[in-house]
Design an enzyme around this catalytic site. Structure first.
Site, PDB file in Angstrom:
ATOM      1  N   ASP A 104      -0.430  17.967 -21.794  1.00  0.00           N
ATOM      2  CA  ASP A 104      -1.021  16.634 -21.832  1.00  0.00           C
ATOM      3  C   ASP A 104      -0.132  15.772 -22.730  1.00  0.00           C
ATOM      4  O   ASP A 104      -0.140  15.920 -23.957  1.00  0.00           O
ATOM      5  CB  ASP A 104      -2.452  16.718 -22.376  1.00  0.00           C
ATOM      6  CG  ASP A 104      -3.129  15.342 -22.449  1.00  0.00           C
ATOM      7  OD1 ASP A 104      -2.420  14.318 -22.323  1.00  0.00           O
ATOM      8  OD2 ASP A 104      -4.359  15.298 -22.644  1.00  0.00           O
ATOM      9  N   PHE A 125      -9.976  18.069 -25.398  1.00  0.00           N
ATOM     10  CA  PHE A 125     -10.239  16.633 -25.470  1.00  0.00           C
ATOM     11  C   PHE A 125     -11.515  16.377 -24.657  1.00  0.00           C
ATOM     12  O   PHE A 125     -11.801  17.117 -23.713  1.00  0.00           O
ATOM     13  CB  PHE A 125      -9.054  15.798 -24.956  1.00  0.00           C
ATOM     14  CG  PHE A 125      -9.329  14.337 -25.124  1.00  0.00           C
ATOM     15  CD1 PHE A 125      -9.409  13.798 -26.397  1.00  0.00           C
ATOM     16  CD2 PHE A 125      -9.571  13.514 -24.040  1.00  0.00           C
ATOM     17  CE1 PHE A 125      -9.726  12.456 -26.588  1.00  0.00           C
ATOM     18  CE2 PHE A 125      -9.894  12.168 -24.220  1.00  0.00           C
ATOM     19  CZ  PHE A 125      -9.966  11.648 -25.497  1.00  0.00           C
ATOM     20  N   THR A 126     -12.251  15.341 -25.024  1.00  0.00           N
ATOM     21  CA  THR A 126     -13.580  15.113 -24.420  1.00  0.00           C
ATOM     22  C   THR A 126     -13.547  15.097 -22.891  1.00  0.00           C
ATOM     23  O   THR A 126     -14.277  15.848 -22.234  1.00  0.00           O
ATOM     24  CB  THR A 126     -14.164  13.769 -24.912  1.00  0.00           C
ATOM     25  OG1 THR A 126     -13.175  12.756 -24.731  1.00  0.00           O
ATOM     26  CG2 THR A 126     -14.565  13.826 -26.375  1.00  0.00           C
ATOM     27  N   PHE A 147     -21.479   9.929 -25.783  1.00  0.00           N
ATOM     28  CA  PHE A 147     -20.990   8.989 -26.793  1.00  0.00           C
ATOM     29  C   PHE A 147     -20.609   7.636 -26.198  1.00  0.00           C
ATOM     30  O   PHE A 147     -20.599   6.629 -26.893  1.00  0.00           O
ATOM     31  CB  PHE A 147     -19.786   9.583 -27.554  1.00  0.00           C
ATOM     32  CG  PHE A 147     -18.618   9.946 -26.678  1.00  0.00           C
ATOM     33  CD1 PHE A 147     -18.551  11.188 -26.077  1.00  0.00           C
ATOM     34  CD2 PHE A 147     -17.596   9.045 -26.454  1.00  0.00           C
ATOM     35  CE1 PHE A 147     -17.479  11.520 -25.260  1.00  0.00           C
ATOM     36  CE2 PHE A 147     -16.510   9.377 -25.649  1.00  0.00           C
ATOM     37  CZ  PHE A 147     -16.466  10.613 -25.044  1.00  0.00           C
ATOM     38  N   TYR A 171       0.846  -1.200   0.000  1.00  0.00           N
ATOM     39  CA  TYR A 171       0.000   0.000   0.000  1.00  0.00           C
ATOM     40  C   TYR A 171       0.876   1.242   0.000  1.00  0.00           C
ATOM     41  O   TYR A 171       0.642   2.193  -0.735  1.00  0.00           O
ATOM     42  CB  TYR A 171      -0.893  -0.017   1.240  1.00  0.00           C
ATOM     43  CG  TYR A 171      -1.985   1.027   1.195  1.00  0.00           C
ATOM     44  CD1 TYR A 171      -3.252   0.703   0.695  1.00  0.00           C
ATOM     45  CD2 TYR A 171      -1.763   2.317   1.638  1.00  0.00           C
ATOM     46  CE1 TYR A 171      -4.249   1.647   0.632  1.00  0.00           C
ATOM     47  CE2 TYR A 171      -2.758   3.273   1.584  1.00  0.00           C
ATOM     48  CZ  TYR A 171      -4.001   2.937   1.088  1.00  0.00           C
ATOM     49  OH  TYR A 171      -4.994   3.871   1.022  1.00  0.00           O
ATOM     50  N   LYS A 183      -1.792   5.207 -22.903  1.00  0.00           N
ATOM     51  CA  LYS A 183      -1.227   5.547 -24.218  1.00  0.00           C
ATOM     52  C   LYS A 183       0.290   5.664 -24.077  1.00  0.00           C
ATOM     53  O   LYS A 183       1.028   4.832 -24.565  1.00  0.00           O
ATOM     54  CB  LYS A 183      -1.842   6.853 -24.721  1.00  0.00           C
ATOM     55  CG  LYS A 183      -3.320   6.702 -25.063  1.00  0.00           C
ATOM     56  CD  LYS A 183      -3.945   8.032 -25.442  1.00  0.00           C
ATOM     57  CE  LYS A 183      -5.402   7.875 -25.788  1.00  0.00           C
ATOM     58  NZ  LYS A 183      -5.664   7.705 -27.216  1.00  0.00           N
ATOM     59  N   ARG A 214     -15.909  10.640 -33.882  1.00  0.00           N
ATOM     60  CA  ARG A 214     -15.251  11.844 -33.358  1.00  0.00           C
ATOM     61  C   ARG A 214     -15.884  13.031 -34.080  1.00  0.00           C
ATOM     62  O   ARG A 214     -15.315  13.626 -34.986  1.00  0.00           O
ATOM     63  CB  ARG A 214     -13.737  11.802 -33.610  1.00  0.00           C
ATOM     64  CG  ARG A 214     -13.013  10.689 -32.882  1.00  0.00           C
ATOM     65  CD  ARG A 214     -12.630  10.963 -31.426  1.00  0.00           C
ATOM     66  NE  ARG A 214     -13.687  10.883 -30.438  1.00  0.00           N
ATOM     67  CZ  ARG A 214     -13.470  10.667 -29.140  1.00  0.00           C
ATOM     68  NH1 ARG A 214     -12.258  10.469 -28.674  1.00  0.00           N
ATOM     69  NH2 ARG A 214     -14.449  10.649 -28.283  1.00  0.00           N
TER      70      ARG A 214
END
Ligand code: F0G
Length: 488
Positions: free
Chosen positions: A229, A138-139, A461, A85, A272, A395
């Site tokens: 980002d 970005f969403t 979406f 932990y 990613k 998109r």
């Protein structure tokens, strides 16, 4: 000798081929069901490719998120993970890798990219500082900012929104737009300024190092917090190396460290960047670190695991180091290019220049007869699944949220993204997808629009359910069966 020579070879026949610099040692069986079966599946799953079960998908091109193929060294590292932990050795190993990679001092772990966005928005967006400026939204980023009453403002040049173009860095800031926005909003009202690498929603388009330097200098002069980002940094890095003159001979590690030095805060989706499943926030700024630190145990988990499995953290640490291997980061962009060229040769309109992440088909040019209110990108996504069993991602307008008055917020672009995760698909699978989309293009007049059956209030979406306007899907499948009697 340039590394590119090894990754893109020209055959004696003249054909240009993105050569795989890896071999497969573990594989997964995939299914190809018939068009008739696919119509049943699509109807059952509300015409939403997010809701398709994998067993009914041939090529899963929904995303590269969490589905890039991992390397043998990543798998090997997973066995060394130190489960605890607090105080896990795995955390310290990952922290050290990130310190070396971005040149930043602190690392706050978070379970994925949007978790970082949640923390950033909680720490920075307030009634006094509601504004966020970004090259493009970005969403999930936008949703977290809006959830806290904030507003997102965009600064890419108008030319970046043209789907057919030869602008090499469409993700760049238009400094004129940026400066005008800061003056209009007032620097004091700005929560942070954001640069998104590999600008996702305009087609995985890169940002130049020159632009990052300009934005950074401006932010430092005006006392604005600059957030990067880095989720799609791997693709962006490849484009810096191949499109930006001064980077051609620079080593990748020094480019990344320079980017790290230009930013106040860097965050990433480890689904990613690093080809695993995780994420986190890096900074050298102690005030920024302190502002966000306490939110990690609140939302994610203790500071030495942040909601992640230690095995994934080990895999991410290795994956991040592998981002400095040109053969690794070239794989997606070169396959996207091969896919795009194949589609273009069949007359299919795609976003150019080819970007990272995936091949982006331009629904507005593919089916101009479908109005934006009937979600052309989603309709094309459904049609692509019907004719090829290929799962793409909408998109376009469906990925937008409605305006506060309930009216549709029409998207700047109507795209279908066909993601090309790293090292997952073979060249013949890419050719198959292109062939079926080529067939669809010849029969594009048959494609109609979609309407909602069930519309969620936020990020609609993901879970929304739609149905075709009229019976075009049945007619499309009938036409397909005439040319491809096996239905495959
Ligand atoms: N930022 C960018 C640029 C992204 O592309 C994503 C995710 C996120 C943040 C959020 O990261 O998924 O780990 O929470 N993009 C995925 C995609 C969902 O399919 O493009 P996450």
């Amino acid at each position: 000798m340039s590394d590119n020579i090894y990754t893109r070879v020209t055959f004696f026949s003249g054909e240009n081929v993105p050569l795989e610099m890896h071999k497969a040692r573990m594989v997964q069986r995939v299914n190809l069901i018939s068009a008739t079966e696919r119509l049943d599946v699509l109807t059952r799953t509300g015409n939403n490719t997010f809701l398709l079960p994998n067993r009914e998908v041939f090529l899963d091109m929904l995303t590269d998120s969490g589905v890039n193929a991992m390397s043998e060294n990543q798998y090997a590292a997973m066995l060394l993970a130190d489960d605890s932990y607090a105080g896990s050795e795995t955390f310290y190993r990952l922290e050290k890798v990130l310190q070396g990679f971005f040149g930043t001092k602190y690392y706050l772990p978070a379970h994925q990219g949007r978790a970082c966005e949640n923390i950033l928005a909680s720490a920075y967006v307030s009634a006094k500082t509601p504004n966020v400026i970004t090259n493009y939204h970005f969403t999930t980023t936008k949703a977290h900012i809006m959830l806290r009453g904030g507003t997102v403002h965009e600064t890419v040049a108008d030319s970046a929104l043209a789907t057919e173009s030869d602008v090499p860095f469409k993700g760049d800031y238009d400094m004129g737009k940026f400066d005008a926005l800061v003056k209009k909003l007032g620097a004091g009202s700005i929560a942070f300024v954001r640069v998104e690498a590999g600008t996702n929603l305009i087609g995985g388009q890169p940002v130049s190092l020159a632009s990052m330097r300009e934005v950074s200098a401006y932010c430092r002069k005006n006392n604005l917090t600059l957030v990067f980002d880095a989720s799609l940094l791997a693709d962006n890095l490849f484009f810096l190396k191949t499109r930006e003159r001064e980077c051609l001979d620079r080593d990748l590690a020094s480019i990344v460290r320079e980017i790290g030095s230009l930013m106040d805060v860097v965050y990433f989706s480890g689904r990613k960047l690093g080809c695993a499943r995780g994420g986190g926030i890096c900074t050298s700024n102690e005030a920024a670190y302190r502002k966000m630190r306490d939110l990690v145990p609140l939302y994610e988990g203790f500071l030495t695991y942040g909601g992640m499995s230690v095995r994934e953290m080990e895999a991410m640490a290795v994956g991040i180091q592998e981002t400095l291997d040109i053969h690794n980061i070239s794989q997606t962009p070169l396959f996207v290019e091969a896919f795009g060229l194949e589609l273009q040769s069949l007359g299919v309109p795609v976003v150019t220049p080819f970007g990272g992440l995936g091949c982006h088909v331009d629904a507005s040019r593919f089916i101009p007869h479908v109005p934006q209110e009937q979600y052309p990108s989603a309709a094309l996504c459904s049609a692509i699944y019907l004719v090829g069993g290929v799962r793409g991602m909408e998109r376009g307008t469906l990925s937008e949220s409605r305006n506060p008055d309930g009216s549709e917020h029409l998207s700047n672009m109507e795209l279908v993204r066909l993601a090309v995760p790293k090292r997952v698909f073979t060249h013949s699978q890419i050719k198959f997808a292109a062939d079926r989309i080529g067939w669809l293009h010849k029969h594009r007049d048959l494609v109609g629009g979609l309407e909602f059956e069930e519309e969620p209030a936020t990020l609609r979406f993901f879970l929304g359910r739609l149905k075709p306007v009229g019976d075009w899907q049945r007619r499309l499948v009938d036409a397909f069966l005439k040319d491809m009697p096996s239905g495959l």
